[in-house]
Scaffold this active site. Structure first.
Site, PDB file in Angstrom:
ATOM      1  NE  ARG A   8      47.849  49.357  44.633  1.00  0.00           N
ATOM      2  CZ  ARG A   8      47.393  48.193  44.947  1.00  0.00           C
ATOM      3  NH1 ARG A   8      48.188  47.035  44.483  1.00  0.00           N
ATOM      4  NH2 ARG A   8      46.028  48.086  45.591  1.00  0.00           N
ATOM      5  CD  GLU A  48      40.510  43.930  42.014  1.00  0.00           C
ATOM      6  OE1 GLU A  48      39.165  43.444  42.825  1.00  0.00           O
ATOM      7  OE2 GLU A  48      41.365  44.146  42.592  1.00  0.00           O
ATOM      8  NE  ARG A  86      47.733  38.219  50.373  1.00  0.00           N
ATOM      9  CZ  ARG A  86      47.215  39.619  49.970  1.00  0.00           C
ATOM     10  NH1 ARG A  86      46.438  39.986  50.636  1.00  0.00           N
ATOM     11  NH2 ARG A  86      47.685  39.981  48.830  1.00  0.00           N
ATOM     12  CD  GLU A 135      39.412  47.808  43.574  1.00  0.00           C
ATOM     13  OE1 GLU A 135      39.466  48.974  44.064  1.00  0.00           O
ATOM     14  OE2 GLU A 135      39.707  46.740  44.183  1.00  0.00           O
ATOM     15  CG  ASN A 193      43.645  47.646  42.230  1.00  0.00           C
ATOM     16  OD1 ASN A 193      43.213  48.190  43.233  1.00  0.00           O
ATOM     17  ND2 ASN A 193      43.091  46.441  41.850  1.00  0.00           N
TER      18      ASN A 193
END
Length: 198
Positions: free
Chosen positions: A94, A76, A140, A90, A92
């Site tokens: 996964r 990111e 979402r 950052e 991630n």
């Protein structure tokens, strides 16, 4: 207004194998957030200039290579579009909930790729970086009323209101009113289906 709120956030989906090969599968715009939770994911990112897109994707690949990373992951960045600069935020390590947005525009099954990497690390060879086809958006939904501060973080009863969806998508500068209208109609139809199913 914090720096995080002011600057758009983009993430690059990567796949890295046990041979040191790292692929990027394009980027997603995850700038529309509430309480650091992504509300809308868009791939490819309509707001990201092509010159920065290439640089950010190359940066994500280089980061994973230098770290000796092996797996699916997401890198990111926050982007200062006026200065045409980006900054690492950052990684991630996964698959994220948003990964289907990338699957839709690349035709790559990321879960299958990750399982094959784990099951056959020496034999598994990644394909070439796939071409992007089309456009995908994930929305979402939250069962809460953000206007009622006293009930923040609590679920609320009642129907789902999609009237602001058009405004949110337009604010994200998709640019094509017909496409935006079609997406809003499809999201509303899916919401009605979800409500019908309970």
């Amino acid at each position: 207004l914090s720096l995080h709120d002011a600057l758009p956030i983009f993430e690059v989906q990567i796949l890295a194998d046990h041979h040191g090969v790292v692929l990027h599968l394009g980027e997603r715009d995850c700038s529309v957030q509430r309480r650091f939770q992504k509300l809308i994911e868009e791939a490819p990112a309509a707001l990201l200039p092509l010159s920065l897109r290439a640089e950010i994707c190359a940066s994500a690949v280089m980061l994973a290579q230098k770290a000796g990373y092996r797996n699916a992951g997401t890198v990111e960045y926050i982007v200062d579009q006026e200065a045409k600069r980006f900054y690492f935020l950052e990684m991630n390590t996964r698959l994220q909930v948003e990964h289907p947005v990338t699957e839709l525009v690349t035709g790559t099954d990321l879960v299958r790729a990750q399982i094959l990497q784990a099951q056959f690390p020496k034999e598994c060879i990644l394909p070439n970086t796939p071409l992007l086809h089309g456009h995908a958006i994930e929305v979402r939904l939250y069962a809460e009323d953000p206007a009622v501060r006293a009930r923040l973080f609590q679920q609320v009863e009642g129907g789902v209101d999609a009237t602001r969806l058009q405004e949110i998508l337009n604010a994200n500068a998709l640019g094509d009113d017909a496409l935006t209208g079609e997406m809003v109609a499809r999201v509303r139809a899916e919401m009605e289906k979800a409500l019908t199913l309970g």
